[in-house]
Design a protein around this motif. Structure first.
Motif, PDB file in Angstrom:
ATOM      1  N   LYS A 153       0.828  -1.205   0.000  1.00 26.14           N
ATOM      2  CA  LYS A 153       0.000   0.000   0.000  1.00 26.14           C
ATOM      3  C   LYS A 153       0.865   1.259   0.000  1.00 26.14           C
ATOM      4  N   ALA A 154       0.384   2.300  -0.672  1.00 25.16           N
ATOM      5  CA  ALA A 154       1.028   3.614  -0.643  1.00 25.16           C
ATOM      6  C   ALA A 154      -0.056   4.677  -0.727  1.00 25.16           C
ATOM      7  N   GLY A 155      -0.209   5.468   0.331  1.00 30.40           N
ATOM      8  CA  GLY A 155      -1.266   6.468   0.345  1.00 30.40           C
ATOM      9  C   GLY A 155      -2.613   5.803   0.141  1.00 30.40           C
ATOM     10  N   LYS A 156      -3.401   6.310  -0.812  1.00 24.79           N
ATOM     11  CA  LYS A 156      -4.724   5.746  -1.073  1.00 24.79           C
ATOM     12  C   LYS A 156      -4.664   4.510  -1.955  1.00 24.79           C
ATOM     13  N   PHE A 157      -3.503   4.197  -2.515  1.00 25.54           N
ATOM     14  CA  PHE A 157      -3.435   3.136  -3.517  1.00 25.54           C
ATOM     15  C   PHE A 157      -3.101   1.783  -2.897  1.00 25.54           C
ATOM     16  N   GLN A 158      -3.969   0.808  -3.170  1.00 29.93           N
ATOM     17  CA  GLN A 158      -3.780  -0.543  -2.686  1.00 29.93           C
ATOM     18  C   GLN A 158      -4.578  -1.490  -3.576  1.00 29.93           C
ATOM     19  N   GLY A 159      -4.227  -2.760  -3.531  1.00 27.08           N
ATOM     20  CA  GLY A 159      -4.953  -3.738  -4.340  1.00 27.08           C
ATOM     21  C   GLY A 159      -4.089  -4.953  -4.602  1.00 27.08           C
ATOM     22  N   MET A 160      -4.578  -5.821  -5.472  1.00 28.92           N
ATOM     23  CA  MET A 160      -3.904  -7.073  -5.780  1.00 28.92           C
ATOM     24  C   MET A 160      -3.172  -6.978  -7.119  1.00 28.92           C
ATOM     25  N   THR A 161      -2.126  -7.766  -7.242  1.00 24.40           N
ATOM     26  CA  THR A 161      -1.346  -7.817  -8.472  1.00 24.40           C
ATOM     27  C   THR A 161      -2.137  -8.495  -9.586  1.00 24.40           C
ATOM     28  N   VAL A 162      -2.049  -7.951 -10.787  1.00 21.47           N
ATOM     29  CA  VAL A 162      -2.560  -8.603 -11.984  1.00 21.47           C
ATOM     30  C   VAL A 162      -1.384  -9.305 -12.672  1.00 21.47           C
ATOM     31  N   ALA A 163      -1.626 -10.508 -13.207  1.00 26.25           N
ATOM     32  CA  ALA A 163      -0.574 -11.267 -13.875  1.00 26.25           C
ATOM     33  C   ALA A 163      -0.986 -11.598 -15.307  1.00 26.25           C
ATOM     34  N   SER A 164      -0.014 -11.540 -16.217  1.00 23.04           N
ATOM     35  CA  SER A 164      -0.237 -12.026 -17.579  1.00 23.04           C
ATOM     36  C   SER A 164       0.269 -13.461 -17.658  1.00 23.04           C
ATOM     37  N   MET A 165      -0.321 -14.257 -18.556  1.00 25.08           N
ATOM     38  CA  MET A 165       0.040 -15.681 -18.640  1.00 25.08           C
ATOM     39  C   MET A 165       0.427 -16.051 -20.069  1.00 25.08           C
ATOM     40  N   ARG A 166       1.499 -16.841 -20.157  1.00 29.19           N
ATOM     41  CA  ARG A 166       1.909 -17.415 -21.434  1.00 29.19           C
ATOM     42  C   ARG A 166       2.153 -18.908 -21.237  1.00 29.19           C
ATOM     43  N   PRO A 167       1.532 -19.770 -22.056  1.00 24.89           N
ATOM     44  CA  PRO A 167       1.837 -21.193 -21.972  1.00 24.89           C
ATOM     45  C   PRO A 167       3.256 -21.447 -22.508  1.00 24.89           C
ATOM     46  N   ILE A 168       4.050 -22.162 -21.742  1.00 25.53           N
ATOM     47  CA  ILE A 168       5.441 -22.442 -22.120  1.00 25.53           C
ATOM     48  C   ILE A 168       5.675 -23.956 -22.054  1.00 25.53           C
ATOM     49  N   LYS A 169       6.352 -24.491 -23.053  1.00 24.75           N
ATOM     50  CA  LYS A 169       6.718 -25.906 -23.001  1.00 24.75           C
ATOM     51  C   LYS A 169       7.548 -26.173 -21.744  1.00 24.75           C
ATOM     52  N   GLN A 170       7.300 -27.303 -21.114  1.00 22.76           N
ATOM     53  CA  GLN A 170       8.037 -27.635 -19.894  1.00 22.76           C
ATOM     54  C   GLN A 170       9.543 -27.572 -20.119  1.00 22.76           C
ATOM     55  N   SER A 171       9.982 -27.997 -21.280  1.00 19.09           N
ATOM     56  CA  SER A 171      11.422 -27.997 -21.571  1.00 19.09           C
ATOM     57  C   SER A 171      11.992 -26.602 -21.763  1.00 19.09           C
ATOM     58  N   ASP A 172      11.113 -25.593 -21.947  1.00 22.10           N
ATOM     59  CA  ASP A 172      11.562 -24.212 -22.177  1.00 22.10           C
ATOM     60  C   ASP A 172      11.405 -23.309 -20.960  1.00 22.10           C
ATOM     61  N   VAL A 173      10.808 -23.816 -19.881  1.00 21.42           N
ATOM     62  CA  VAL A 173      10.474 -22.952 -18.749  1.00 21.42           C
ATOM     63  C   VAL A 173      11.721 -22.321 -18.135  1.00 21.42           C
ATOM     64  N   VAL A 174      12.754 -23.103 -17.902  1.00 20.39           N
ATOM     65  CA  VAL A 174      13.969 -22.552 -17.286  1.00 20.39           C
ATOM     66  C   VAL A 174      14.561 -21.465 -18.167  1.00 20.39           C
ATOM     67  N   ARG A 175      14.597 -21.713 -19.470  1.00 15.61           N
ATOM     68  CA  ARG A 175      15.127 -20.701 -20.382  1.00 15.61           C
ATOM     69  C   ARG A 175      14.267 -19.454 -20.381  1.00 15.61           C
ATOM     70  N   ALA A 176      12.956 -19.609 -20.330  1.00 19.95           N
ATOM     71  CA  ALA A 176      12.061 -18.452 -20.295  1.00 19.95           C
ATOM     72  C   ALA A 176      12.317 -17.605 -19.052  1.00 19.95           C
ATOM     73  N   VAL A 177      12.565 -18.270 -17.919  1.00 16.50           N
ATOM     74  CA  VAL A 177      12.890 -17.543 -16.689  1.00 16.50           C
ATOM     75  C   VAL A 177      14.201 -16.790 -16.858  1.00 16.50           C
ATOM     76  N   GLN A 178      15.206 -17.466 -17.435  1.00 18.88           N
ATOM     77  CA  GLN A 178      16.504 -16.821 -17.633  1.00 18.88           C
ATOM     78  C   GLN A 178      16.390 -15.603 -18.545  1.00 18.88           C
ATOM     79  N   VAL A 179      15.658 -15.762 -19.656  1.00 20.95           N
ATOM     80  CA  VAL A 179      15.532 -14.675 -20.629  1.00 20.95           C
ATOM     81  C   VAL A 179      14.829 -13.472 -20.028  1.00 20.95           C
ATOM     82  N   THR A 180      13.690 -13.707 -19.379  1.00 24.61           N
ATOM     83  CA  THR A 180      12.906 -12.573 -18.871  1.00 24.61           C
ATOM     84  C   THR A 180      13.522 -11.953 -17.621  1.00 24.61           C
TER      85      THR A 180
END
Length: 263
Positions: A153-180
């Motif tokens: 929270k900061a001042g009047k602003f508060q709330g929950m995080t919004v997340a975007s989702m991308r389906p990733i092949k299981q074999s690519d997940v570690v690389r996707a984490v490294q890249v981003t």
């Protein structure tokens, strides 16, 4: 669909300004950062700046305009945040009251604009690593979800995080984490991998914003913090007025995405 991946940011902004391009901006101007937008009156701007500073995953700031100026001098000195986004949302006291393609009529001399890093930016890096992006393949908007992850929270602003989702092949997940992870200025590494219910998403096929995309066999849903978070915060915090981009309809900056990356 015309391929807009190699069109310059300034040319795309001109097309958008002339209402020639009203669709989600994923895949456009590859190599340049895209940004979420939040516009507030000066009286709320400091609290919102503090909110972003305390919540750098969903709200990494790329630029802040001078009071009363619609020109983002750092991110796009030839741009105009009143006209250069394909679709805007107008929130009054937390209620979405209108979607428009130009906010010139809403602009006031005490307004401050915040450009917030967007995960569309690191998608170019994922593609260069041969990690497919489903919503680009299907020419639709990225799916986005309200989560149970609270923002600080900061001042009047508060709330929950919004997340975007991308389906990733299981074999690519570690690389996707490294890249981003190299791009903290545009949300960085994922905030969750796997079971959506752990972060409060009960139905992966019903996103709160954007479009549903299929998750194929051998893939897992991977979630990144999302710059639509300020819209969820606006609904909860109810400032007198907040103007934002429509989810997926971003401001295309002149900032090179590789300059936002870290080694």
């Amino acid at each position: 669909m015309n391929d807009l991946s190699s069109v310059s940011p300034s040319d795309l902004r001109k097309m958008i300004r002339q209402n020639e391009l009203i669709r989600p901006t994923a895949g456009m101007a590859n190599g340049f950062a895209q940004a979420n937008l939040a516009i507030l009156k000066k009286e709320d701007a400091f609290d919102f700046l503090l909110f972003c500073q305390r919540n750098p995953k969903p709200c990494p700031i790329l630029d802040v305009t001078e009071v009363g100026s619609p020109i983002p001098q750092i991110a796009a000195p030839t741009g105009d945040i009143r006209t250069d986004i394909p679709k805007y949302r107008i929130y009054k006291h937390g209620e979405l009251v209108e979607e428009v393609t130009d906010i010139t009529a809403y602009w006031e001399e005490d307004m401050v604009g915040f450009l917030i890093g967007c995960s569309f930016t690191f998608e170019h890096a994922l593609l260069k690593n041969e990690i497919p992006i489903r919503h680009i393949e299907q020419d639709c908007n990225v799916p986005m979800y309200k989560t149970n992850i609270p923002c600080v929270k900061a001042g009047k602003f508060q709330g929950m995080t919004v997340a975007s989702m991308r389906p990733i092949k299981q074999s690519d997940v570690v690389r996707a984490v490294q890249v981003t992870s190299r791009f903290p200025a545009v949300h960085g590494a994922p905030i969750h991998i796997g079971d959506p219910s752990v972060i409060g998403i009960q139905n992966i096929n019903q996103p709160d914003f954007g479009d549903m995309v299929p998750i194929n066999a051998g893939e897992v849903p991977v979630f990144w913090a999302c710059g639509v978070t300020p819209q969820a915060v606006a609904m909860e915090s109810k400032p007198e007025l907040m103007i934002t981009h429509a989810p997926g309809y971003m401001f295309i900056t002149d900032l090179r995405d590789e300059k936002l990356g870290v080694l």
